[in-house]
Motif scaffolding. Structure first.
Motif, short mmCIF file in Angstrom:
data_model
loop_
_atom_site.label_atom_id
_atom_site.label_comp_id
_atom_site.label_asym_id
_atom_site.label_seq_id
_atom_site.Cartn_x
_atom_site.Cartn_y
_atom_site.Cartn_z
N ALA A 221 29.16 2.93 -1.62
CA ALA A 221 29.20 1.90 -2.66
C ALA A 221 30.24 0.83 -2.33
CB ALA A 221 29.50 2.54 -4.01
N LEU A 222 31.40 1.27 -1.85
CA LEU A 222 32.47 0.33 -1.53
C LEU A 222 32.05 -0.59 -0.39
CD1 LEU A 222 35.35 -0.65 -1.99
CD2 LEU A 222 36.16 1.13 -0.44
N GLY A 223 31.39 -0.05 0.63
CA GLY A 223 30.94 -0.86 1.76
C GLY A 223 29.96 -1.93 1.33
N ILE A 224 29.02 -1.58 0.48
CA ILE A 224 28.02 -2.54 0.00
C ILE A 224 28.68 -3.62 -0.85
CG2 ILE A 224 25.95 -2.85 -1.41
CD1 ILE A 224 25.22 0.08 -0.57
N LEU A 225 29.65 -3.21 -1.68
CA LEU A 225 30.35 -4.18 -2.52
C LEU A 225 31.21 -5.14 -1.70
CD1 LEU A 225 31.31 -1.81 -5.46
CD2 LEU A 225 29.85 -3.83 -5.63
N LEU A 226 31.77 -4.63 -0.61
CA LEU A 226 32.54 -5.51 0.28
C LEU A 226 31.65 -6.61 0.85
CD1 LEU A 226 34.86 -3.04 2.24
CD2 LEU A 226 35.60 -4.92 0.78
N ILE A 227 30.44 -6.24 1.22
CA ILE A 227 29.49 -7.23 1.73
C ILE A 227 29.08 -8.20 0.62
CG2 ILE A 227 27.18 -7.54 2.70
CD1 ILE A 227 27.55 -4.80 4.07
N ALA A 228 28.87 -7.66 -0.58
CA ALA A 228 28.42 -8.49 -1.70
C ALA A 228 29.48 -9.49 -2.13
CB ALA A 228 28.02 -7.61 -2.88
N GLY B 144 43.23 -12.62 -12.37
CA GLY B 144 42.95 -14.04 -12.20
C GLY B 144 42.33 -14.32 -10.84
N GLU B 145 42.86 -15.30 -10.13
CA GLU B 145 42.35 -15.65 -8.81
C GLU B 145 42.63 -14.58 -7.77
OE1 GLU B 145 40.45 -18.10 -7.78
OE2 GLU B 145 40.29 -18.96 -9.78
N ARG B 146 43.57 -13.67 -8.09
CA ARG B 146 43.89 -12.60 -7.12
C ARG B 146 42.76 -11.61 -6.93
NH1 ARG B 146 49.51 -10.97 -9.84
NH2 ARG B 146 48.21 -11.55 -11.64
N VAL B 147 41.71 -11.73 -7.77
CA VAL B 147 40.55 -10.87 -7.58
C VAL B 147 39.86 -11.18 -6.25
CG1 VAL B 147 38.76 -12.33 -8.62
CG2 VAL B 147 38.60 -9.85 -8.85
N GLU B 148 40.17 -12.36 -5.69
CA GLU B 148 39.60 -12.75 -4.40
C GLU B 148 40.48 -12.33 -3.23
OE1 GLU B 148 36.71 -13.93 -4.36
OE2 GLU B 148 36.41 -14.58 -6.43
N LYS B 149 41.54 -11.59 -3.49
CA LYS B 149 42.44 -11.15 -2.41
C LYS B 149 41.73 -10.15 -1.51
CE LYS B 149 46.45 -13.16 -3.40
NZ LYS B 149 47.17 -14.01 -2.44
N GLY B 150 42.26 -10.05 -0.30
CA GLY B 150 41.69 -9.10 0.66
C GLY B 150 40.39 -9.59 1.25
N ARG B 151 40.34 -10.91 1.54
CA ARG B 151 39.13 -11.49 2.09
C ARG B 151 38.76 -10.84 3.42
NH1 ARG B 151 35.17 -13.51 0.01
NH2 ARG B 151 35.72 -14.21 -2.04
N ILE B 152 37.49 -10.53 3.58
CA ILE B 152 37.00 -9.96 4.83
C ILE B 152 36.71 -11.13 5.77
CG2 ILE B 152 35.31 -8.44 5.90
CD1 ILE B 152 37.09 -7.14 3.75
N PRO B 153 37.36 -11.17 6.95
CA PRO B 153 37.25 -12.35 7.84
C PRO B 153 35.83 -12.76 8.17
CG PRO B 153 38.93 -10.82 8.62
CD PRO B 153 38.23 -10.14 7.49
#
Length: 748
Positions: free
Chosen positions: A198-205, A343-352
C-alpha cells in the motif's frame, strides 16, 4: 484567486472544522483512543468461538448432549502403516514389527492414551496392505494441536527404521495443527506484505513520503484499535482467527481509501487556488461526507452477516463493521487535524523520480477523458457491450457448487499430511472423518436400547452408508453411547453427504428412532458441513434483503434521487455477479487457475459467496458514492448532466484508480497464500474491485447516467419530506467569494 471564506454545513464538515481548529486535541484524542483500546483489549483477552457453538441443528444438539453429560472427548489420532510396493502384508513379520514399534513409540511420549493395535480392532484393509494404529491424546481436545508434535516426531522416527513401509500420522490434532500453522503463516505473510504494498502504491500516487504515510498510518492505527476492541467485544460476541484476518483485509482497504479520498480532494482544492483553510473545509464537506455515506453503507452491509445465526459469520461481520467505523471516524476527525498541522509540509519527502504532475483546470485524467468521450458519444452501445460482457463473465456462477473444503482441497496434494489423508481414505473410506452418532437414552443399558444399537450398527453397513468398522463406545454412567461410523465416500463430500443422509433418513428411523426417549443426533465433519450449508442457505434471503434494502435507503437519503438509488443497487449486483462468475470459472472449473497459483477443486468454499456479497456490496459504495457525489456537485453548479458526468468521472479517475490499485494489491496478497479458501477470497475480492473501478464506474455508470439525463435526479413529490443529507457544493475554483451569513449554504 482563492476563496478564503467557504462556509459549509453537515456532520463531516463540522467534525473537520473542529479538528482543524483544535488540532492537537484531535490528534491526542485519537492516540489516546488507540492506546486505550489496545490496552483494555489486551487486558481483557480475546474469547474465541467455541466449536460446539458454531452450528445449530443436529451438530449443535450432539455437542450439547456431550457437554451436558460431562464427557470430554479426547482428540483421536491414527497412524497409517502401509506397504509401499504391495509386497508386504499385515500378516508378515516386518509389518507386525512396525506396528509394535509404533505402539511402543507413541506410548513412550507420555502424551497418549488408549493405544489400539489393528490386530485387536481389525482395522486392516481388505487387501491386507494397510493397517491403522489408533489412540487418543491426553488432555483437552481443544488444545491437543499444541501437544501433538512429540507424537508426530516419534512416528517419524519409526518411519526411518522401516523403509519398505509408509508410517504416517493423521487425526484431529494433526489436521488442526496443519490448519493453525498454515493460517498463522498466511496471516503473517498478509500482514507483513499489505503495508509495504500500500505504501509503495501511495508513493507513486502522491510522489511524497509524508502524503503517502498518512493513509497507511490511519489504516494501521484503525486496525490496531479494532484489535483491542475485538478483545473487549469478544466477551459478548466471541471472535475467531478468520474474523481477525478479514478485519485486517477490510481495515487496510477502507482505511487507505478513505484517507486517500480526503487527501486528494484537499490537495485538488489547494492546487485550484484556494487558501489552505478553505480547501480543508471543502474537502471535509465533500469527500468527508462521501466517506461517512460510504462508511455507514459498508457498516450496514457488514451488519448483514449478523443475520446468518452462525457465530463465525457474526464474528467476521462485527469485526469488519468495527474497523470500518473506526477508519471512518478517524478519516473525518484526526486526518483534518493532521492536514492542518502539516500544511504544505504534507509534500515533504519528494521522490526524485516522481515529479509532481502539473494540473491545469482540475485533475482530469487524459485516459478517462478519451474513454468518456467515446462512452458519452454512444451510450446505448456502451451499455449493451458492458452489460453483455458482465453477464457473460457472471454466467458460470449459475452452476456454482459450494462445499466446505477437505484437507486435500484446501492444501493440494503436495503436503505429506494430505498424502496420508488421501491414502487413509483410499484404504479405509471415511476413516479419517467418520460420522459420530451421539445416542442418549434414559437407560443406555436397557435391552431395547442395546438391540437398537446393534441393529443400527448392522444396518449402517447393510444400507451401503458405511463399510465399517462401526465402533460403539458406551458411557453407562451418563447413559450416552458414541457410535463412530466411517462413511462411504470418504473425502468426496458429495458421496459422503449421500451416506450421511442414508444414516439420518433411513438407518436411524428404522433402528434408534423406534425406541421411546432416545435422542441420536449425527455429528462429525461431514455432518457439520451439511448442517453449515443448510443454515447458510437459510440465511441468504434475509441477509440479501437487509443489505440491499438498507443500501437503497442510504443512497436515497444521501442523494435525494430515486434513480441514483436504483442504479446503485443494480450496478453493484452486476459487479458481485461478475465476481461470482470469475470464482466459479477459476476455482470450480479450473479455467486459468494456474495463473493465480491455484487449481480447480470442484467447489467454492461454503462461506465465501455470502461473505463476498456483503463485503463487495459495501466496498463498491466507496467508488460509487465518491464518483456520483462529484457528478452531483458539478450538476448543482449549473453544468449540463452530460458535462457533469464527464467532469465527475474524469476528475475522480486518479483517486479511484489509486484506491482500486491499492485494494486489488492488498486483496491479491491473499490470493498468494497457501490455503485454497484464502486464495478464493483474495482473487474474488481483487477481481470484483478491478471490475467495479473500471467497467462499472468508468463505462457503465456514465453511460447509464447519460441515457437517463435529467431523470437521474428524479425524486417523487411524496418523498420530498425526507431528511436532507446532501452536502454543500463547492463553487468553481475561479468563483469570487460571496458574502454569506454563518451557516448559509454555498451558492452557485
Amino acid at each position: 484567486m482563492g476563496n478564503t471564506d467557504v462556509r459549509v454545513r453537515g456532520l463531516a464538515a463540522r467534525a473537520g472544522g473542529w479538528s482543524a481548529r483544535h488540532r492537537w486535541a484531535a490528534v491526542g484524542i485519537w492516540v489516546l483512543f488507540v492506546v486505550l483500546a489496545m490496552g483494555l483489549g489486551s487486558a481483557a483477552g480475546r474469547v474465541d468461538v467455541d466449536e460446539s457453538d458454531q452450528l445449530k441443528g443436529e451438530t449443535h444438539t450432539a455437542a450439547r448432549i456431550i457437554d451436558d453429560a460431562g464427557i470430554k472427548e479426547p482428540a483421536g489420532e491414527t497412524v497409517l502403516i502401509q506397504a509401499k510396493d504391495g509386497s508386504l502384508k499385515a500378516t508378515d513379520a516386518e509389518f507386525r514389527a512396525a506396528v509394535a514399534d509404533v505402539v511402543k513409540a507413541v506410548e513412550g511420549t507420555g502424551e497418549v492414551t488408549g493405544v489400539r493395535s489393528p490386530y485387536d480392532t481389525r482395522t486392516i484393509a481388505k487387501d491386507g496392505r494397510s493397517a491403522l494404529v489408533q489412540f487418543d491424546l491426553r488432555g483437552d481436545a481443544d488444545t491437543a494441536a499444541d501437544r501433538v508434535e512429540p507424537v508426530v516426531e516419534a512416528v517419524a522416527d519409526v518411519q526411518k527404521d522401516h523403509g519398505s513401509l509408509r508410517v504416517a500420522e493423521i487425526g484431529a490434532a494433526t489436521m488442526k495443527k496443519q490448519y493453525k500453522d498454515a493460517f498463522g503463516d498466511d496471516f503473517r505473510k498478509a500482514e507483513y506484505s499489505a503495508v509495504p504494498v500500500a505504501l509503495g502504491i501511495l508513493l507513486i500516487a502522491f510522489g511524497a513520503l509524508v502524503a503517502a504515510l498518512l493513509p497507511v498510518g490511519l489504516a494501521v492505527t484503525a486496525i490496531m484499535a479494532t484489535m483491542g476492541l475485538m478483545g473487549l467485544v469478544s466477551h459478548l460476541q466471541p471472535m475467531s482467527d478468520t474474523a481477525n484476518s478479514v478485519m485486517l483485509l477490510v481495515g487496510m482497504a477502507v482505511g487507505v481509501d478513505y484517507c486517500l479520498f480526503y487527501l486528494r480532494r484537499e490537495r485538488e482544492e489547494r492546487e485550484a487556488g484556494r487558501e489552505a483553510g478553505a480547501a480543508l473545509r471543502i474537502a471535509a464537506a465533500t469527500s468527508g461526507r462521501a466517506i461517512i455515506v460510504s462508511g455507514v453503507t459498508v457498516c450496514v452491509a457488514m451488519a448483514g452477516m449478523l443475520f446468518t445465526g452462525l457465530p463465525a459469520f457474526e464474528a467476521m461481520g462485527l469485526a469488519s463493521l468495527m474497523v470500518v467505523a473506526v477508519a471512518m471516524v478517524g478519516s473525518v476527525t484526526v486526518l483534518p487535524a493532521l492536514l492542518s498541522l502539516l500544511g504544505e509540509r504534507v509534500e515533504k519527502g519528494r521522490i526524485p523520480f516522481l515529479r509532481r504532475r502539473k494540473r491545469t483546470g482540475g485533475t482530469e485524467s487524459r485516459f478517462w477523458t478519451a474513454v468518456l468521450k467515446g462512452v458519452l458519444a454512444r451510450p446505448v452501445v456502451s451499455v449493451v457491450v458492458a452489460v453483455g460482457a458482465l453477464l457473460a463473465v457472471a454466467a458460470p456462477a449459475l452452476g456454482m457448487k459450494t462445499s466446505q473444503l477437505t484437507l486435500d482441497q484446501e492444501f493440494g496434494d503436495s503436503l505429506p499430511i494430505v498424502q496420508t489423508y488421501d491414502r487413509v481414505n483410499a484404504a479405509f473410506p471415511g476413516g479419517s472423518e467418520p460420522a459420530e452418532v451421539v445416542v442418549r437414552a434414559r437407560d443406555i443399558n436397557a435391552p431395547e436400547v442395546q438391540r437398537a444399537l446393534a441393529d443400527f450398527k448392522r444396518q449402517a453397513i447393510d444400507s451401503g452408508a458405511s463399510r465399517g468398522p462401526v465402533d460403539i463406545k458406551l458411557h453407562a454412567a451418563q447413559n450416552v453411547a458414541l457410535v463412530s461410523v466411517p462413511l462411504v465416500g470418504g473425502s468426496d463430500m458429495a458421496k459422503a453427504s449421500e451416506s450421511l443422509e442414508k444414516l439420518r433418513d433411513e438407518v436411524r428411523p428404522a433402528t434408534l428412532g423406534k425406541v421411546d426417549g432416545v435422542e441420536a443426533p449425527v455429528t462429525g465433519q461431514v455432518a457439520g458441513n451439511h448442517d453449515f450449508n443448510d443454515q447458510l442457505l437459510g440465511s441468504v434471503v434475509p441477509v440479501f434483503a437487509f443489505v440491499v434494502v438498507f443500501a437503497f435507503l442510504l443512497m436515497l437519503l444521501s442523494f435525494r434521487s430515486l434513480t441514483v438509488a436504483i442504479t446503485s443497487i443494480v450496478l453493484n449486483l452486476l459487479s458481485v455477479g461478475a465476481a461470482y462468475g470469475i470464482l466459479v470459472a477459476v476455482f470450480q472449473h479450473g479455467w486459468g487457475a494456474s495463473l493465480v497459483g491455484a487449481e480447480g477443486v470442484g467447489a467454492i468454499v461454503t462461506w465465501l459467496p455470502l461473505f463476498l456479497f456483503v463485503i463487495l456490496f459495501g466496498l463498491s459504495m466507496d467508488y460509487h458514492v465518491f464518483v456520483v457525489s462529484r457528478i452531483r456537485e458539478a450538476r448543482m453548479r449549473g453544468r449540463t448532466t452530460k458535462d457533469a458526468i464527464q467532469h465527475g468521472v474524469v476528475t475522480t479517475a486518479g483517486v479511484v484508480t489509486s484506491a482500486a490499485v491499492i485494494m486489488v494489491a492488498v486483496f491479491a496478497i491473499f490470493g498468494t497464500l497457501s490455503m485454497q479458501s484464502m486464495k478464493q477470497m483474495g482473487v474474488g475480492l481483487a477481481a470484483a474491485v478491478l471490475i467495479d473501478a473500471t467497467v462499472i464506474r468508468g463505462v457503465l455508470l456514465p453511460a447509464v447516467m447519460a441515457l437517463l439525463g435529467e431523470r437521474n435526479w428524479y425524486l417523487p413529490k411524496w418523498l420530498h419530506r425526507m431528511p436532507d443529507l446532501t452536502h454543500d457544493e463547492s463553487p468553481e475554483p475561479d468563483a469570487a467569494p460571496a458574502v454569506r451569513g454563518e451557516g448559509d449554504r454555498l451558492t452557485v
